[in-house]
Design a protein around this motif. Structure first.
Motif, mmCIF file in Angstrom:
data_model
loop_
_atom_site.group_PDB
_atom_site.id
_atom_site.type_symbol
_atom_site.label_atom_id
_atom_site.label_comp_id
_atom_site.label_asym_id
_atom_site.label_seq_id
_atom_site.Cartn_x
_atom_site.Cartn_y
_atom_site.Cartn_z
ATOM 1 N N PRO A 122 0.821 -1.203 0.000
ATOM 2 C CA PRO A 122 0.000 0.000 0.000
ATOM 3 C C PRO A 122 0.859 1.259 0.000
ATOM 4 C CG PRO A 122 0.076 -0.941 2.185
ATOM 5 C CD PRO A 122 0.875 -1.845 1.299
ATOM 6 N N ILE A 123 1.125 1.782 -1.180
ATOM 7 C CA ILE A 123 1.862 3.028 -1.341
ATOM 8 C C ILE A 123 0.984 3.944 -2.167
ATOM 9 C CG2 ILE A 123 3.949 4.140 -2.194
ATOM 10 C CD1 ILE A 123 5.381 1.472 -1.965
ATOM 11 N N GLY A 124 0.528 5.029 -1.575
ATOM 12 C CA GLY A 124 -0.377 5.930 -2.281
ATOM 13 C C GLY A 124 0.384 7.077 -2.900
ATOM 14 N N ILE A 125 0.447 7.124 -4.237
ATOM 15 C CA ILE A 125 1.110 8.227 -4.932
ATOM 16 C C ILE A 125 0.131 9.384 -5.048
ATOM 17 C CG2 ILE A 125 2.193 8.991 -7.077
ATOM 18 C CD1 ILE A 125 3.929 7.095 -5.563
ATOM 19 N N LYS A 126 0.463 10.499 -4.430
ATOM 20 C CA LYS A 126 -0.403 11.675 -4.469
ATOM 21 C C LYS A 126 -0.115 12.510 -5.701
ATOM 22 C CE LYS A 126 -2.077 15.287 -1.357
ATOM 23 N NZ LYS A 126 -1.871 15.918 -0.019
ATOM 24 N N THR A 127 1.152 12.769 -5.984
ATOM 25 C CA THR A 127 1.548 13.511 -7.190
ATOM 26 C C THR A 127 2.825 12.902 -7.749
ATOM 27 O OG1 THR A 127 2.860 15.138 -5.930
ATOM 28 C CG2 THR A 127 0.541 15.673 -6.350
ATOM 29 N N PHE A 128 3.011 13.008 -9.065
ATOM 30 C CA PHE A 128 4.225 12.532 -9.722
ATOM 31 C C PHE A 128 4.429 13.377 -10.980
ATOM 32 C CE2 PHE A 128 6.095 9.014 -12.589
ATOM 33 C CZ PHE A 128 7.385 9.464 -12.355
ATOM 34 N N THR A 129 5.529 14.123 -11.034
ATOM 35 C CA THR A 129 5.815 14.987 -12.181
ATOM 36 C C THR A 129 7.226 14.737 -12.700
ATOM 37 O OG1 THR A 129 6.637 16.804 -10.778
ATOM 38 C CG2 THR A 129 4.275 16.795 -11.316
ATOM 39 N N ALA A 130 7.424 14.989 -13.981
ATOM 40 C CA ALA A 130 8.743 14.906 -14.621
ATOM 41 C C ALA A 130 8.899 16.140 -15.490
ATOM 42 C CB ALA A 130 8.856 13.629 -15.446
ATOM 43 N N THR A 131 9.938 16.943 -15.230
ATOM 44 C CA THR A 131 10.131 18.218 -15.917
ATOM 45 C C THR A 131 11.565 18.343 -16.390
ATOM 46 O OG1 THR A 131 8.500 19.215 -14.423
ATOM 47 C CG2 THR A 131 9.861 20.712 -15.723
#
Length: 297
Positions: A122-131
């Motif tokens: 159980p790992i909840g990803i809230k945000t994930f961005t690549a810039t």
């Protein structure tokens, strides 16, 4: 928020006549803390239920237990993904899967769920961005919850598969953490990234894909799967200004129009079989890119 888990599928074990009944993904328990001196049950949800369920009874190995719970506390559901129940009578059973029967406020219709304990990953990803920043790609992600988490591997598309380019140890905080990783990338092609999440017992789950354009290149996007059966996703690259996704069928009719402002993954669902053009237009400059999508039976 979204949760990436390898938990067992839940089975609805009673006819549900109340439309808003939602089963939890898994449960965790403890023998007592500051909030619940006699123990606490936490029910975790991928999406918080619209009605907060009240526990009627718990069965272990087909036998009703003597445990009773107080009214639910949903104050942490939106931030940490769980609803808490304090124990007010009896003892929690040792079984790893419980049959829990509920009713919703304002309803007398019961519903039941088989709920496994813990959850493998159980790992909840809230945000994930690549810039992209010149010759580097900066990946930032934030988790909403981490239980039994050990490692994040940063993976990059190479040919038809993903390879690991770096790793970061998980903080394994139940309240979540923030992470950042920089990948040195001078490639002149679009790059695709994802996170590989590994638990302490070697279970694995993956994040959504993030697409980053090459240095100095125009924006790009990826459609996956393609061909698809009714449902597919669009992974957007470095979009830094308001843009519009247009889905146009083979007769030239626009069937979808979606506004976006940043890099993200957009789901297209319930498309009829046929050939489509997916077009992304930047609203300010008018820059556009079109790709073909095939929906099969």
């Amino acid at each position: 928020m979204k949760f990436f888990t390898s938990t067992l599928a839940l089975v609805l074990i009673a006819t549900v006549s109340f439309a808003q009944s939602v089963c939890p993904d898994y449960f965790r328990r403890n023998n007592g803390n500051g909030a619940c001196s006699d123990g606490q049950l936490k029910l975790y949800y991928t999406t918080c239920p619209p009605s907060i369920p009240i526990i009627d009874s718990v069965y272990s190995n087909g036998v009703k237990t003597n445990i009773t719970f107080a009214s639910p506390d949903a104050s942490k559901c939106s931030s940490q993904g769980f609803i808490g129940y304090c124990v007010v009578g009896g003892n929690m059973p040792p079984a790893s899967t419980w049959a829990i029967y509920f009713h919703n406020p304002g309803s007398t219709d019961p519903f039941g769920c088989n709920v496994p304990e813990g959850g493998i990953l159980p790992i909840g990803i809230k945000t994930f961005t690549a810039t992209r920043n010149n010759n580097s790609v900066i990946l930032n992600w934030q988790t909403a919850v981490e239980i039994n988490a050990r490692l994040f591997e940063i993976q990059k598309k190479s040919g038809n598969s993903f390879v690991t380019v770096g790793s970061i140890a998980a903080a394994n905080k139940e309240t979540g953490s923030s992470y950042s990783y920089t990948d040195i990338s001078k490639e002149q092609t679009t790059a695709e990234y994802r996170l590989k999440m590994v638990s302490s017992d070697a279970a694995i789950a993956y994040s959504e894909i993030r697409v980053v354009r090459s240095a100095g290149a125009s924006f790009d996007f990826t459609i996956f799967p393609n061909p698809a059966t009714r449902n597919t996703k669009i992974a957007l690259g470095d979009i830094t200004q308001p843009s519009t996704i247009q889905v146009i069928d083979n007769s030239g009719r626009q069937v979808r129009s979606i506004s976006v402002r940043s890099s993200s993954t957009i789901e297209l669902s319930n498309l009829q079989p046929g050939l489509y053009r997916v077009r992304i237009v930047t609203n300010n400059s008018g820059e556009a890119l079109t790709k073909t999508l095939t929906i099969v039976q």
